[in-house]
Enzyme design. Structure first.
Site, PDB file in Angstrom:
ATOM      1  N   ARG A  52       0.833  -1.210   0.000  1.00 27.46           N
ATOM      2  CA  ARG A  52       0.000   0.000   0.000  1.00 27.46           C
ATOM      3  C   ARG A  52       0.863   1.254   0.000  1.00 27.46           C
ATOM      4  NH1 ARG A  52      -4.693   0.651   4.467  1.00 27.46           N
ATOM      5  NH2 ARG A  52      -2.918   1.180   5.797  1.00 27.46           N
ATOM      6  N   LYS A 152      -2.528   7.146   1.023  1.00 30.64           N
ATOM      7  CA  LYS A 152      -2.300   7.419   2.445  1.00 30.64           C
ATOM      8  C   LYS A 152      -1.172   8.442   2.525  1.00 30.64           C
ATOM      9  CE  LYS A 152      -2.146   4.843   6.761  1.00 30.64           C
ATOM     10  NZ  LYS A 152      -3.225   5.521   7.459  1.00 30.64           N
ATOM     11  N   GLU A 185     -16.020   6.694   5.971  1.00 35.62           N
ATOM     12  CA  GLU A 185     -15.184   6.027   6.976  1.00 35.62           C
ATOM     13  C   GLU A 185     -15.042   6.970   8.163  1.00 35.62           C
ATOM     14  OE1 GLU A 185     -11.114   5.454   5.618  1.00 35.62           O
ATOM     15  OE2 GLU A 185     -11.179   7.317   4.478  1.00 35.62           O
TER      16      GLU A 185
HETATM   17  N1  PXG Z   1      -9.129   5.007   7.198  1.00 35.13           N
HETATM   18  C1  PXG Z   1      -8.186   5.953   7.380  1.00 35.13           C
HETATM   19  C2  PXG Z   1      -8.424   7.310   6.854  1.00 35.13           C
HETATM   20  C3  PXG Z   1      -7.008   5.638   8.072  1.00 35.13           C
HETATM   21  O1  PXG Z   1      -6.073   6.583   8.221  1.00 35.13           O
HETATM   22  C4  PXG Z   1      -7.833   3.378   8.364  1.00 35.13           C
HETATM   23  C5  PXG Z   1      -8.973   3.758   7.657  1.00 35.13           C
HETATM   24  C6  PXG Z   1      -7.688   1.956   8.780  1.00 35.13           C
HETATM   25  O2  PXG Z   1      -6.769   1.289   7.940  1.00 35.13           O
HETATM   26  P1  PXG Z   1      -5.873   0.085   8.429  1.00 35.13           P
HETATM   27  O3  PXG Z   1      -5.058  -0.259   7.236  1.00 35.13           O
HETATM   28  O4  PXG Z   1      -5.041   0.584   9.570  1.00 35.13           O
HETATM   29  O5  PXG Z   1      -6.781  -1.008   8.815  1.00 35.13           O
HETATM   30  C7  PXG Z   1      -6.836   4.343   8.604  1.00 35.13           C
HETATM   31  C8  PXG Z   1      -5.649   3.981   9.437  1.00 35.13           C
HETATM   32  C9  PXG Z   1      -3.178   5.493  14.167  1.00 35.13           C
HETATM   33  C10 PXG Z   1      -3.330   5.958  12.797  1.00 35.13           C
HETATM   34  O6  PXG Z   1      -2.142   5.808  14.786  1.00 35.13           O
HETATM   35  C11 PXG Z   1      -3.916   5.167  11.831  1.00 35.13           C
HETATM   36  C12 PXG Z   1      -4.078   5.650  10.551  1.00 35.13           C
HETATM   37  C13 PXG Z   1      -3.651   6.920  10.291  1.00 35.13           C
HETATM   38  C14 PXG Z   1      -3.080   7.688  11.251  1.00 35.13           C
HETATM   39  C15 PXG Z   1      -2.897   7.219  12.522  1.00 35.13           C
HETATM   40  O7  PXG Z   1      -4.087   4.839  14.640  1.00 35.13           O
HETATM   41  N2  PXG Z   1      -4.634   4.943   9.476  1.00 35.13           N
END
Ligand code: PXG
Length: 290
Positions: A52, A152, A185
Site C-alpha cells: 500500500r 495514504k 469512513e
Molecule cells: N481510514 C483511514 C483514513 C485511516 O487513516 C484506516 C482507515 C484503517 O486502515 P488500516 O489499514 O489501519 O486497517 C486508517 C488507518 C493510528 C493511525 O495511529 C492510523 C491511521 C492513520 C493515522 C494514525 O491509529 N490509518
C-alpha cells in the site's frame, strides 16, 4: 542503548533524528506513510502495508529508491534493535527538501525514509466490552477526484478537522461523509454494519482500503458470513443491527451508539464478537517474524 529510529539507512537516537525544514513532506504534506503493528514478534500484514505504501507513493509520482524487501528488512531490524515484541510502527516517506515552490522536481536530493517503532498504546478495555459512542461530523471526506482517499498521504488535515469536531462532542471517533452525504469512513478507521444476515461496508473507492478491513472481509468469507459493499447514508447506520470500526490501532471495536441512536441491542453484537475472536487468532499467525 537508547531507543533508535531508522532514518535513510541508519539507526539514530530518536532525539537526534533531524529532517530539513525545507522538506516538502512538512511544507506541503507531500509524502506518504503507513501505520503498522506487531504482535508477539510478528508484524501483522507487513507485506500488505508495504504494497500500500508503494501504491500511495506511485499515485503521487514519488519514487521510493529502495526495493520492497529492503524496506521490509529495515522494519524488522528496527523492531529487533529496539527489543519490542508488541509495537506500533510508523513508516514515512517524504518528497525531500526542495525550494519554496510546489514543484516536486526541485526536491532533487530525494526524500527521507524513516521508521519509528514504539510501544503500542491500547485503547481502554471498556471500548471493546461496551462499544463506542461515536458521532457524525460536518467535515467531509476529500472527493476522490480531488485527493483519492486511497492515497495514504501525509496530508491528513480534513481527518484532523473531523477529529477536532469529534473531540468537541466528547467522542473518540467521527463518521465522515462524502460530499454527496454517503458514509465513507472514520478519521482513522473503516466502518462496518451488520443488517439482517449481511455484513456491509461502504464502497471501497470512497475510503482508504484498510488492511484490517481486508482481514475482516477475508474472515467473513471463510466463516460464510454474507458480505457486500454498499453505499449508505447515515440513516442506514442508525438502523443497523450491529456496527463496528476497524483499523490497525483499534483492531475491531464495537460501536453501540451513533449520534443519538442506539445500535441494535446497545451492546456488541454476535457477528462483531465472532469477528473479533477470529481476528485475535489471525494476529497470532499472520505476519512477518523478526
Ligand atoms: N481510514 C483511514 C483514513 C485511516 O487513516 C484506516 C482507515 C484503517 O486502515 P488500516 O489499514 O489501519 O486497517 C486508517 C488507518 C493510528 C493511525 O495511529 C492510523 C491511521 C492513520 C493515522 C494514525 O491509529 N490509518
Amino acid at each position: 542503548m537508547g531507543h533508535k529510529v531508522y532514518l535513510n539507512g541508519k539507526f539514530i537516537d530518536r532525539n537526534k533524528a533531524k529532517l530539513s525544514i525545507f522538506d516538502h513532506g512538512l511544507l506541503y504534506g507531500d509524502g506518504v506513510f503507513e501505520g503498522i503493528r506487531s504482535y508477539h514478534r510478528l508484524v501483522f500484514k507487513l507485506n500488505e502495508h508495504i504494497d500500500r505504501l508503494y501504491k500511495s507513493a506511485d499515485a503521487i509520482e514519488l519514487k521510493i529508491p529502495m526495493a520492497k524487501r529492503v524496506l521490509v528488512k529495515a522494519v524488522r531490524d528496527t523492531l529487533k534493535r529496539n527489543k519490542l515484541d508488541n509495537a506500533y510502527i510508523r513508516l514515512v516517506v517524504t518528497r525531500g527538501p526542495g525550494d519554496l515552490g510546489l514543484d516536486p522536481r526541485k526536491c532533487k536530493a530525494g526524500g527521507f525514509i524513516f521508521i519509528i517503532t514504539d510501544k503500542i498504546t491500547l485503547y481502554p478495555k471498556k471500548f471493546y466490552e461496551k462499544g463506542l459512542h461515536i458521532v457524525s461530523v460536518k467535515t467531509r471526506k476529500n472527493y476522490k477526484g480531488a485527493i483519492d482517499p486511497n492515497i495514504k498521504s501525509l496530508n491528513y488535515l480534513n481527518n484532523i478537522l473531523a477529529k477536532i469536531e469529534a473531540i468537541k462532542k466528547a467522542s473518540p471517533e467521527a463518521i465522515m461523509l462524502t460530499h454527496d452525504d454517503y458514509v465513507a469512513e472514520c478519521t482513522s478507521d473503516n466502518i462496518f454494519i451488520v443488517k439482517g444476515n449481511t455484513l456491509l461496508t461502504p464502497p471501497r473507492d470512497i475510503s482508504l482500503k484498510g488492511i484490517t478491513q481486508n482481514a475482516v472481509i477475508d474472515i467473513a468469507r471463510k466463516s460464510k458470513i454474507r458480505f457486500k459493499e454498499k453505499n449508505m447514508k447515515l440513516n442506514e447506520i442508525y438502523k443497523a443491527d450491529e456496527c463496528f470500526l476497524t483499523g490497525t490501532a483499534a483492531e475491531i471495536v464495537p460501536v453501540t451508539r451513533v449520534d443519538s441512536h442506539v445500535i441494535g441491542a446497545g451492546k456488541p453484537g454476535p457477528v462483531t464478537c465472532e469477528l473479533m475472536a477470529a481476528f485475535r487468532e489471525l494476529t497470532k499467525v499472520d505476519g512477518v517474524r523478526y
